[in-house]
Each structure stands twice: as structure tokens, then as C-alpha cells.
Design a protein around this motif. Structure first.
Motif, short mmCIF file in Angstrom:
data_model
loop_
_atom_site.label_atom_id
_atom_site.label_comp_id
_atom_site.label_asym_id
_atom_site.label_seq_id
_atom_site.Cartn_x
_atom_site.Cartn_y
_atom_site.Cartn_z
N TYR A 1 8.17 2.23 -12.21
CA TYR A 1 7.23 1.96 -13.59
C TYR A 1 8.42 0.69 -14.96
N GLU B 1 0.70 -1.26 -12.85
CA GLU B 1 -0.78 -0.60 -13.09
C GLU B 1 -0.66 0.46 -12.06
N GLN B 2 -0.14 0.26 -11.11
CA GLN B 2 -0.77 1.32 -9.97
C GLN B 2 0.62 1.93 -9.27
N ALA C 1 0.00 -5.75 -12.62
CA ALA C 1 -0.64 -5.49 -11.36
C ALA C 1 0.05 -3.82 -11.26
N GLU C 2 1.00 -4.78 -10.41
CA GLU C 2 1.98 -3.71 -9.53
C GLU C 2 2.44 -2.04 -10.58
N ALA D 1 -1.07 4.41 -11.68
CA ALA D 1 -2.14 5.24 -11.18
C ALA D 1 -1.79 6.33 -10.30
N LYS D 2 -0.38 6.27 -9.34
CA LYS D 2 0.76 7.30 -8.95
C LYS D 2 0.99 7.99 -9.82
#
Length: 57
Positions: free
Chosen positions: A17, A44-45, A41-42, A48-49
Motif C-alpha cells: 500500500y 484503495e483496493q 484506485a489500486e 480494503a483488503k
């Protein structure tokens, strides 16, 4: 007993991250807004993980 030998997936994801955010910042400074938005955007994914893994603990 040997839980300290098991790799921590959250630590690995946080490192990823941070790296992605660094790349996004560099893209933004260069004026490459498209790459910046894709990297954001990547990231943020990945976040979320991280949040999902921390919620399980």
C-alpha cells in the motif's frame, strides 16, 4: 507456539500500500493524472483488503 515465524499478511499488504501511494504521488508530481488515478484506485483496493483482515483479528 511458533506464531512469530508465520508471515503477517497485513504487514505485507501495508508495505505494498505504501509503495503504491508513493508511486501515485510521483505520478501526480509529474503531471500524469491518469496514472495517479489508477494507482490511487489500486491502493484503495489494497486498503480494503487490509481492513478486512484487521476486522477478522
Amino acid at each position: 507456539m511458533f506464531s512469530f515465524l508465520k508471515p503477517d499478511p497485513v504487514k505485507k499488504l501495508r508495505k505494498s500500500y505504501d509503495l503504491i501511494l508513493e508511486q501515485a504521488m510521483q505520478a501526480q508530481r509529474k503531471g500524469d493524472i491518469k496514472t495517479y488515478s489508477l494507482l490511487t484506485a489500486e491502493s484503495e483496493q489494497v486498503w480494503a483488503k487490509i481492513a478486512a483482515l484487521e476486522a477478522v483479528k
